[in-house]
Structures are given as structure tokens and as C-alpha cells.
Design a protein around this motif. Structure first.
Motif, PDB file in Angstrom:
ATOM      1  N   ALA A 192      66.319  51.771  39.588  1.00  0.00           N
ATOM      2  CA  ALA A 192      67.281  52.837  39.605  1.00  0.00           C
ATOM      3  C   ALA A 192      68.026  53.043  41.045  1.00  0.00           C
ATOM      4  O   ALA A 192      69.272  53.357  40.923  1.00  0.00           O
ATOM      5  CB  ALA A 192      66.590  54.256  39.154  1.00  0.00           C
ATOM      6  N   ARG A 193      67.243  53.011  42.032  1.00  0.00           N
ATOM      7  CA  ARG A 193      67.912  52.841  43.406  1.00  0.00           C
ATOM      8  C   ARG A 193      68.853  52.117  43.469  1.00  0.00           C
ATOM      9  O   ARG A 193      70.060  52.555  44.000  1.00  0.00           O
ATOM     10  CB  ARG A 193      66.746  52.738  44.363  1.00  0.00           C
ATOM     11  N   ARG A 194      68.745  50.886  43.057  1.00  0.00           N
ATOM     12  CA  ARG A 194      69.909  50.049  43.180  1.00  0.00           C
ATOM     13  C   ARG A 194      71.082  50.258  42.416  1.00  0.00           C
ATOM     14  O   ARG A 194      72.117  49.956  42.890  1.00  0.00           O
ATOM     15  CB  ARG A 194      69.202  48.514  42.825  1.00  0.00           C
ATOM     16  N   ALA A 195      70.805  50.563  41.005  1.00  0.00           N
ATOM     17  CA  ALA A 195      71.937  50.993  40.143  1.00  0.00           C
ATOM     18  C   ALA A 195      72.600  51.945  40.693  1.00  0.00           C
ATOM     19  O   ALA A 195      73.927  51.985  40.472  1.00  0.00           O
ATOM     20  CB  ALA A 195      71.475  51.282  38.605  1.00  0.00           C
ATOM     21  N   MET A 196      71.896  52.775  41.478  1.00  0.00           N
ATOM     22  CA  MET A 196      72.779  54.088  41.815  1.00  0.00           C
ATOM     23  C   MET A 196      73.436  53.979  43.199  1.00  0.00           C
ATOM     24  O   MET A 196      73.963  54.803  43.673  1.00  0.00           O
ATOM     25  CB  MET A 196      71.794  55.124  41.923  1.00  0.00           C
ATOM     26  N   SER A 197      73.049  52.590  43.740  1.00  0.00           N
ATOM     27  CA  SER A 197      73.598  52.377  45.159  1.00  0.00           C
ATOM     28  C   SER A 197      75.170  52.576  45.407  1.00  0.00           C
ATOM     29  O   SER A 197      75.627  52.773  46.621  1.00  0.00           O
ATOM     30  CB  SER A 197      73.091  51.127  45.610  1.00  0.00           C
ATOM     31  N   GLY A 198      76.020  52.265  44.144  1.00  0.00           N
ATOM     32  CA  GLY A 198      77.395  52.450  44.569  1.00  0.00           C
ATOM     33  C   GLY A 198      77.944  53.896  44.470  1.00  0.00           C
ATOM     34  O   GLY A 198      79.196  54.093  44.449  1.00  0.00           O
ATOM     35  N   ASN A 199      77.033  54.944  44.301  1.00  0.00           N
ATOM     36  CA  ASN A 199      77.392  56.218  44.365  1.00  0.00           C
ATOM     37  C   ASN A 199      76.955  57.190  45.565  1.00  0.00           C
ATOM     38  O   ASN A 199      75.594  57.190  45.685  1.00  0.00           O
ATOM     39  CB  ASN A 199      76.925  57.202  42.965  1.00  0.00           C
ATOM     40  N   LEU A 200      77.791  57.269  46.541  1.00  0.00           N
ATOM     41  CA  LEU A 200      77.556  58.155  47.670  1.00  0.00           C
ATOM     42  C   LEU A 200      77.459  59.765  47.209  1.00  0.00           C
ATOM     43  O   LEU A 200      77.973  60.076  46.551  1.00  0.00           O
ATOM     44  CB  LEU A 200      78.425  57.814  48.789  1.00  0.00           C
ATOM     45  N   CYS A 201      76.472  60.461  48.342  1.00  0.00           N
ATOM     46  CA  CYS A 201      76.279  61.706  48.054  1.00  0.00           C
ATOM     47  C   CYS A 201      76.214  62.146  49.745  1.00  0.00           C
ATOM     48  O   CYS A 201      75.353  61.951  50.342  1.00  0.00           O
ATOM     49  CB  CYS A 201      75.010  62.221  47.570  1.00  0.00           C
ATOM     50  N   ARG A 202      77.465  63.055  50.029  1.00  0.00           N
ATOM     51  CA  ARG A 202      77.523  63.401  51.279  1.00  0.00           C
ATOM     52  C   ARG A 202      76.654  64.349  51.626  1.00  0.00           C
ATOM     53  O   ARG A 202      76.230  64.755  52.823  1.00  0.00           O
ATOM     54  CB  ARG A 202      79.074  64.095  51.573  1.00  0.00           C
ATOM     55  N   CYS A 203      75.973  65.073  50.577  1.00  0.00           N
ATOM     56  CA  CYS A 203      74.916  66.120  50.731  1.00  0.00           C
ATOM     57  C   CYS A 203      73.557  65.486  50.879  1.00  0.00           C
ATOM     58  O   CYS A 203      72.732  66.170  51.095  1.00  0.00           O
ATOM     59  CB  CYS A 203      75.018  67.054  49.551  1.00  0.00           C
ATOM     60  N   ALA A 204      73.702  64.153  50.684  1.00  0.00           N
ATOM     61  CA  ALA A 204      72.282  63.417  50.821  1.00  0.00           C
ATOM     62  C   ALA A 204      71.058  63.969  49.822  1.00  0.00           C
ATOM     63  O   ALA A 204      69.974  63.984  50.588  1.00  0.00           O
ATOM     64  CB  ALA A 204      71.954  63.357  52.343  1.00  0.00           C
ATOM     65  N   ALA A 205      71.456  64.118  48.538  1.00  0.00           N
ATOM     66  CA  ALA A 205      70.584  64.821  47.743  1.00  0.00           C
ATOM     67  C   ALA A 205      69.884  63.449  47.025  1.00  0.00           C
ATOM     68  O   ALA A 205      69.490  63.474  45.766  1.00  0.00           O
ATOM     69  CB  ALA A 205      71.352  65.666  46.541  1.00  0.00           C
ATOM     70  N   TYR A 206      69.673  62.279  47.661  1.00  0.00           N
ATOM     71  CA  TYR A 206      69.336  61.023  47.045  1.00  0.00           C
ATOM     72  C   TYR A 206      67.954  61.140  46.442  1.00  0.00           C
ATOM     73  O   TYR A 206      67.706  60.533  45.371  1.00  0.00           O
ATOM     74  CB  TYR A 206      69.418  59.925  48.204  1.00  0.00           C
ATOM     75  N   LYS A 207      67.235  61.761  46.980  1.00  0.00           N
ATOM     76  CA  LYS A 207      65.766  61.850  46.471  1.00  0.00           C
ATOM     77  C   LYS A 207      65.769  62.704  45.371  1.00  0.00           C
ATOM     78  O   LYS A 207      65.219  62.238  44.154  1.00  0.00           O
ATOM     79  CB  LYS A 207      64.820  62.742  47.450  1.00  0.00           C
ATOM     80  N   ARG A 208      66.496  63.636  45.132  1.00  0.00           N
ATOM     81  CA  ARG A 208      66.439  64.374  43.983  1.00  0.00           C
ATOM     82  C   ARG A 208      67.544  63.790  42.662  1.00  0.00           C
ATOM     83  O   ARG A 208      66.969  63.708  41.630  1.00  0.00           O
ATOM     84  CB  ARG A 208      66.913  66.054  44.123  1.00  0.00           C
ATOM     85  N   ILE A 209      68.401  63.110  43.127  1.00  0.00           N
ATOM     86  CA  ILE A 209      69.312  62.236  42.279  1.00  0.00           C
ATOM     87  C   ILE A 209      68.361  61.220  41.798  1.00  0.00           C
ATOM     88  O   ILE A 209      68.228  61.122  40.259  1.00  0.00           O
ATOM     89  CB  ILE A 209      70.371  61.490  42.877  1.00  0.00           C
ATOM     90  N   LEU A 210      67.486  60.452  42.358  1.00  0.00           N
ATOM     91  CA  LEU A 210      66.644  59.472  41.774  1.00  0.00           C
ATOM     92  C   LEU A 210      65.549  60.327  40.793  1.00  0.00           C
ATOM     93  O   LEU A 210      65.198  59.365  39.813  1.00  0.00           O
ATOM     94  CB  LEU A 210      65.811  58.752  42.931  1.00  0.00           C
ATOM     95  N   GLU A 211      64.878  61.298  41.357  1.00  0.00           N
ATOM     96  CA  GLU A 211      64.107  62.127  40.424  1.00  0.00           C
ATOM     97  C   GLU A 211      65.030  62.452  39.070  1.00  0.00           C
ATOM     98  O   GLU A 211      64.079  62.231  38.096  1.00  0.00           O
ATOM     99  CB  GLU A 211      63.450  63.448  40.854  1.00  0.00           C
ATOM    100  N   SER A 212      65.845  62.907  39.188  1.00  0.00           N
ATOM    101  CA  SER A 212      66.735  63.009  37.921  1.00  0.00           C
ATOM    102  C   SER A 212      66.925  61.882  37.118  1.00  0.00           C
ATOM    103  O   SER A 212      66.796  61.966  35.960  1.00  0.00           O
ATOM    104  CB  SER A 212      68.237  63.666  38.382  1.00  0.00           C
TER     105      SER A 212
END
Ligand code: FES
Ligand code: FES
Length: 206
Positions: free
Chosen positions: A176-196
Motif C-alpha cells: 500500500a505504501r508503494r502504491a500510494m507513493s505517487g501521491n504527495l500530501c503537504r500536510c504529511a498525513a501519511y500515517k493516517r492515509i495508510l491506515e485509511s
């Protein structure tokens, strides 16, 4: 050809060449995101003006046929011609993912895809995910985990998740982390995006 026409024609070619070059220059990741020629039917150039083409595509289950300038990106087509403004303009150069939509089942940067390249395609945008008042499980998961802060990147994150989970229904966190790597989040909500994403996977199995 009048000077004014020649100037516009040159600009059109330059823009198209830039978009093509930009898409290629982004390397392996983006090359998997851009529709291949085999996915698209040839656009129909209008007889009256070779700088314009008729594009036809299905967006969120609705068929559209519109004449647009050849240099129109898919993002411009969706936002300006169809008033579907869920996909966002972030970088305009295939780097942030805010403009992501699903084209024929694949997540695509609509800012560097020409509308004519999507002729004949099935396009899904964030506006087409919910069924009436019932949110899609991916949308529910992002709300459950607060997988966003300002929300600017969120439609792109969700559409990448949609294409990914349709392809890989039970991913590992690393996948999932690799699949989402082309989508940046300037708010750095990456942990919660991965949980989602991981919760969305479970909800979509239920
Ligand atoms: S706006 Fe398309 S990738 Fe950033
Ligand atoms: S939630 Fe603000 S950029 Fe991602």
C-alpha cells in the motif's frame, strides 16, 4: 496562415510536446500511469480547425462528446468543460498526484494526460464514487481515520486507492505504501492515509 494563427499553432505544438516530454521524463512510475496508445481511440480532428478535436469519453457512467483545443489536458476537460472540480491542480507536472483520476481502471495523472488521449475511455472521478448518499468504503475509511488535514490532496489519494484496491484487494502495508507513493500530501498525513487504505481494504471485503 495569419501571424496570429501561426503563433497559436506553434504554442499548441509546444504545449503538446511539453506534456508528452514531461510524462516520459517522470520515469517508470509515471509511465505506468499514462494510458497507452492501445487504450485510446484516435481522436477525431475537426474539419474546420485542425487545432481542435472532438473527444468522447464516459465519465462516472455518463457519455460526453465535446470539441476542445488539442492541447486540453484531461484535468482541464474535467474541471472546465464538465465542471467536475474534485480532481485538483497541484503541480501541473506529474509530481504531486492531486489530479489523479481512474482511466480504464488505472490511476492516471490527469494534468499530464491530454483529453484526446482519453478518447473512448471510461473515466472515474471522485464525484462518481459515492452511490447517492452512501459513501464508498474508501471514503468512509478516510473519514474514520481522518486521512487528511487540509483535504487538497484527498481526492487524488482516494482515486489512487480505488485503482490500487481494485487491483490488489488484500495488500500488505508495504504494498500500500508503494502504491500510494505517487501521491504527495503537504500536510504529511501519511500515517493516517495508510491506515485509511488498509481499513478501506477490509471494508471492501465485507
Ligand atoms: S497536478 Fe497532476 S501530478 Fe500534480
Ligand atoms: S491533506 Fe493537505 S495536502 Fe494532504
Amino acid at each position: 496562415m495569419a501571424d496570429e494563427d501561426r503563433d497559436h499553432s506553434d504554442l499548441s505544438v509546444t504545449r503538446r510536446a511539453f506534456l508528452k516530454g514531461g510524462a516520459l521524463a517522470t520515469g517508470a512510475l509515471s509511465s505506468t500511469l499514462i494510458p497507452t496508445p492501445a487504450d485510446a481511440q484516435l481522436p477525431v480532428a475537426t474539419e474546420s480547425d485542425p487545432r481542435r478535436s472532438v473527444v468522447e469519453m464516459t465519465v462516472n457512467g455518463v457519455a460526453y462528446r465535446k470539441e476542445v483545443p488539442n492541447r486540453t489536458t484531461l484535468l482541464q476537460f474535467l474541471r472546465e468543460h464538465l465542471t467536475l472540480t474534485g480532481a485538483k491542480m497541484g503541480c501541473d507536472r506529474a509530481q504531486c498526484g492531486a489530479c489523479t483520476v481512474v482511466v480504464n481502471g488505472r490511476n492516471v495523472y490527469s494534468c499530464t494526460t491530454l483529453a484526446v488521449e482519453a478518447t473512448g475511455a471510461e473515466v472515474l472521478t471522485i464525484e462518481g464514487l459515492a452511490k447517492g448518499d452512501a459513501l464508498h468504503p474508501i471514503q468512509q475509511a478516510f473519514i474514520q481515520h481522518s486521512g487528511f488535514q487540509c483535504g487538497f490532496c484527498t481526492s487524488g489519494q482516494i482515486m489512487t486507492t480505488k485503482a490500487f484496491l481494485d487491483r490488489v484487494p488484500r495488500p500488505t502495508e508495504d504494498e500500500a505504501r508503494r502504491a500510494m507513493s505517487g501521491n504527495l500530501c503537504r500536510c504529511a498525513a501519511y500515517k493516517r492515509i495508510l491506515e485509511s487504505v488498509m481499513t478501506a481494504s477490509r471494508l471492501m471485503q465485507a
